[in-house]
Design an enzyme around this catalytic site. Structure first.
Site, short mmCIF file in Angstrom:
data_model
loop_
_atom_site.label_atom_id
_atom_site.label_comp_id
_atom_site.label_asym_id
_atom_site.label_seq_id
_atom_site.Cartn_x
_atom_site.Cartn_y
_atom_site.Cartn_z
N GLY A 170 5.70 9.07 -5.68
CA GLY A 170 4.01 7.75 -5.27
C GLY A 170 3.84 7.16 -6.57
O GLY A 170 3.85 6.12 -6.43
N GLY A 177 0.02 8.58 -1.65
CA GLY A 177 0.16 10.28 -1.76
C GLY A 177 1.03 9.40 -4.15
O GLY A 177 1.87 9.73 -4.15
N GLY A 181 4.75 12.17 -8.55
CA GLY A 181 6.06 12.14 -7.99
C GLY A 181 6.69 10.99 -7.62
O GLY A 181 6.31 9.69 -7.95
N LEU A 214 0.79 -1.17 0.29
CA LEU A 214 0.13 -0.24 0.21
C LEU A 214 0.65 1.37 0.17
O LEU A 214 1.94 1.71 0.81
CB LEU A 214 -1.12 -0.12 1.28
CG LEU A 214 -1.54 1.27 1.59
CD1 LEU A 214 -2.43 1.69 1.00
CD2 LEU A 214 -2.50 1.66 2.84
N TYR A 254 8.08 22.24 7.84
CA TYR A 254 8.44 20.70 7.33
C TYR A 254 8.96 20.06 7.35
O TYR A 254 9.19 18.79 7.54
CB TYR A 254 8.98 21.52 6.28
CG TYR A 254 8.74 19.66 4.95
CD1 TYR A 254 7.91 19.43 4.62
CD2 TYR A 254 10.52 19.89 4.81
CE1 TYR A 254 8.47 18.69 3.90
CE2 TYR A 254 10.04 18.36 4.15
CZ TYR A 254 9.26 18.03 3.76
OH TYR A 254 9.80 16.55 2.66
#
Length: 286
Positions: free
Chosen positions: A15, A9, A13, A6, A151
């Site tokens: 993902g 995202g 990119g 699994l 971030y």
């Protein structure tokens, strides 16, 4: 039965590239994303190459969508071999310019989203007595950087969370944990982060502007002049993720490029893959 994975995202990119690469290497892939209307590129690749990829709706900020996606996988396969927590969002603003809502959002997406997905699969992996969770963090999870404090804080949190789990869950239940730490990635992720800083952050004036201009100039110069590759493609990072997934003894943490390795060297030189410290923690506490 194939190993399944699994991945969160996967609309763009790293993902998206990971979903395709894992499928090409024999995995049954559950490619999840918040908005499946953004799955056109992935659907085209599935059709063109006849890939074993199944697209699911999963918003890492919404536990109901997470549980529904996991229930779908269990109903289909009865197991989850691998979870790749990839979903995240770039963010760059000064502390002064960041609203309360933005603070909550960047933490929710980049840290709590990882926690929610991990919490949802852990009972399954614990009962089946195997599994591997790979969290995509960042060099920003090891080294704080200008205009990226929120971030970086979220990624630091993912690092601490993963390191803590590895100290007691792995040996007890045969669940492996890894962190993949890219440097710069030349995808929509980077463009979004820059946009949020310069446009949404309203850095067109004020005392932070000269610092921001030096920061951006330095980024561009490093990307164009450095002897080491600063910005990687999504595929290059995906290849590292696949390597980690296929390893019999995966590292706790790994950087994805020579530049990222050098950038984090002062933090990692004593224990590059993180396993030494985890073993010391086990000895001290368990």
């Amino acid at each position: 039965m194939k190993k399944n994975v699994l991945i969160t995202g996967t609309s763009t990119g790293v993902g998206l590239e990971s979903a395709v690469l894992f499928a090409k290497n024999g995995y049954k892939v559950y490619a999840s994303m918040r908005n499946t209307q953004k799955s056109t590129t992935l659907q085209e690749k599935i059709k063109a190459e006849n890939l074993d990829i199944h697209i699911l709706t999963l918003d890492v900020t919404d536990i109901q969508t997470i549980q529904k996606a996991i229930d779908t996988i269990i109903a289909e396969d009865g197991k989850i071999d691998l979870l790749v927590n990839n979903a995240g969002a770039g963010f760059g603003k000064t502390t002064e310019q960041t609203s309360e809502e933005e603070m909550q959002w960047v933490t929710d997406v980049n840290y709590l989203g990882v926690v929610r997905c991990t919490k949802a699969v852990l009972p399954i992996m614990r009962q089946q007595r195997f599994g591997h969770i790979i969290n995509i963090t960042s060099v920003g999870g090891l080294v704080g950087q200008p205009f990226n404090e929120f971030y970086c804080a979220a990624k630091f949190a993912v690092e601490g969370y993963t390191e803590s789990l590895a100290s007691y869950v792995s040996d007890a239940f045969n669940i492996k944990f890894s962190m993949v730490e890219p440097g710069g990635i030349s995808t929509e992720f980077m463009s979004s982060a820059i946009h949020k800083t310069s446009v949404d952050g309203q850095l067109s004036s004020g005392e932070y502007l000269p610092i921001f201009e030096r920061y951006m100039k330095g980024n561009l110069e490093r990307a164009s002049k450095s002897s080491l590759q600063v910005y990687q493609t999504g595929l290059e990072v995906a290849q590292v993720i696949l390597e980690v997934a296929n390893s019999a003894t995966p590292p706790l943490r790994i950087r994805t490029s020579e530049w990222a390795e050098k950038f984090c060297q002062l933090k990692t030189m004593g224990d590059p893959d993180g396993t030494k410290l985890v073993n010391e923690v086990k000895s001290a506490f368990l």
